[in-house]
Design a protein around this motif. Structure first.
Motif, PDB file in Angstrom:
ATOM      1  N   PHE A 123     -12.238   7.467   1.760  1.00 33.94           N
ATOM      2  CA  PHE A 123     -11.823   6.264   1.139  1.00 33.94           C
ATOM      3  C   PHE A 123     -12.922   5.046   1.772  1.00 33.94           C
ATOM      4  N   THR A 124     -12.885   3.963   1.184  1.00 32.01           N
ATOM      5  CA  THR A 124     -13.729   2.986   1.480  1.00 32.01           C
ATOM      6  C   THR A 124     -12.970   2.267   2.735  1.00 32.01           C
ATOM      7  N   THR A 125     -13.939   1.372   3.696  1.00 30.96           N
ATOM      8  CA  THR A 125     -13.669   0.725   4.743  1.00 30.96           C
ATOM      9  C   THR A 125     -12.328  -0.210   4.087  1.00 30.96           C
ATOM     10  N   TYR A 126     -12.591  -0.712   2.610  1.00 37.72           N
ATOM     11  CA  TYR A 126     -11.746  -1.554   2.376  1.00 37.72           C
ATOM     12  C   TYR A 126     -10.231  -0.882   1.995  1.00 37.72           C
ATOM     13  N   ASP A 127     -10.326   0.010   1.571  1.00 41.21           N
ATOM     14  CA  ASP A 127      -8.905   0.915   1.274  1.00 41.21           C
ATOM     15  C   ASP A 127      -8.266   1.060   2.436  1.00 41.21           C
ATOM     16  N   PHE A 128      -8.915   1.634   3.773  1.00 44.53           N
ATOM     17  CA  PHE A 128      -8.424   1.844   4.965  1.00 44.53           C
ATOM     18  C   PHE A 128      -7.766   0.324   5.575  1.00 44.53           C
ATOM     19  N   ALA A 129      -8.369  -0.637   5.291  1.00 48.59           N
ATOM     20  CA  ALA A 129      -8.058  -2.009   6.016  1.00 48.59           C
ATOM     21  C   ALA A 129      -6.865  -2.340   5.051  1.00 48.59           C
ATOM     22  N   GLU A 130      -6.885  -1.998   3.818  1.00 45.57           N
ATOM     23  CA  GLU A 130      -5.728  -2.436   2.989  1.00 45.57           C
ATOM     24  C   GLU A 130      -4.259  -1.847   3.422  1.00 45.57           C
ATOM     25  N   LEU A 131      -4.597  -0.403   3.646  1.00 45.18           N
ATOM     26  CA  LEU A 131      -3.569   0.241   4.243  1.00 45.18           C
ATOM     27  C   LEU A 131      -2.985   0.091   5.443  1.00 45.18           C
ATOM     28  N   ASN A 132      -3.884  -0.297   6.214  1.00 47.77           N
ATOM     29  CA  ASN A 132      -3.542  -0.934   7.776  1.00 47.77           C
ATOM     30  C   ASN A 132      -2.674  -2.441   7.678  1.00 47.77           C
ATOM     31  N   ILE A 133      -2.930  -3.134   6.640  1.00 43.65           N
ATOM     32  CA  ILE A 133      -2.313  -4.380   6.599  1.00 43.65           C
ATOM     33  C   ILE A 133      -1.120  -4.243   5.778  1.00 43.65           C
ATOM     34  N   PHE A 134      -1.109  -3.445   4.583  1.00 40.51           N
ATOM     35  CA  PHE A 134       0.153  -3.306   3.966  1.00 40.51           C
ATOM     36  C   PHE A 134       1.227  -2.302   4.425  1.00 40.51           C
ATOM     37  N   ARG A 135       0.788  -1.189   4.960  1.00 41.84           N
ATOM     38  CA  ARG A 135       1.545  -0.184   5.525  1.00 41.84           C
ATOM     39  C   ARG A 135       1.287   0.190   6.710  1.00 41.84           C
ATOM     40  N   PRO A 136       1.527  -0.701   7.716  1.00 46.85           N
ATOM     41  CA  PRO A 136       1.360  -0.386   9.073  1.00 46.85           C
ATOM     42  C   PRO A 136       2.232   0.783   9.511  1.00 46.85           C
ATOM     43  N   ASP A 137       3.273   0.981   9.163  1.00 46.92           N
ATOM     44  CA  ASP A 137       4.305   2.221   9.270  1.00 46.92           C
ATOM     45  C   ASP A 137       3.733   3.539   9.081  1.00 46.92           C
TER      46      ASP A 137
END
Ligand SMILES: [Zn+2]
Length: 122
Positions: free
Chosen positions: A40-54
């Motif tokens: 996935f792109t860096t953007y996708d992983f950053a999004e995952l990190n922000i919205f679903r840190p769990d």
């Protein structure tokens, strides 16, 4: 879709997602873990990190370090860092020999996160 609510682990190993990234799975409340091959792109992983840190995902961070022989730097012996995002041309860098690049890419991840949090499309 209701059956997916109880899904706890998702394996997206060879899936190539272009447009929506992790968006379709961000709302799956039961999801605890996503396994990917950095596809996935860096953007996708950053999004995952922000919205679903769990959700546990090895790439939902600027980089990961795999302590295996294959990832050892041939010059200094340190374990190389694998940066998140299939949009990066090169992803593995030595923390000692490629210090500048490592700092640059770590800051890039932080900057992308900052923009997502501010509601701006990167
Ligand atoms: Zn090195």
């Amino acid at each position: 879709m209701s059956g997916l609510e109880s899904l706890t682990e998702l394996r997206l190993l060879d899936i190539h997602v272009t447009e929506s990234g992790f968006q379709p799975v961000l709302s799956l409340k039961g999801l605890k873990r996503i396994v990917t091959n950095n596809t996935f792109t860096t953007y996708d992983f950053a999004e995952l990190n922000i919205f679903r840190p769990d959700i546990e995902c090895e790439y939902a961070a600027p980089y990961r370090i795999r302590e295996i022989e294959y990832f050892k730097c041939k010059k200094c012996g340190a374990y190389k860092m694998e940066f998140s995002g299939n949009d990066l041309q090169r992803r593995t860098f030595c923390p000692n020999c490629n210090k500048k690049k490592v700092i640059e890419l770590t800051e890039r991840f932080t900057e992308i996160k900052r923009k997502i949090a501010a509601g701006n499309k990167v």
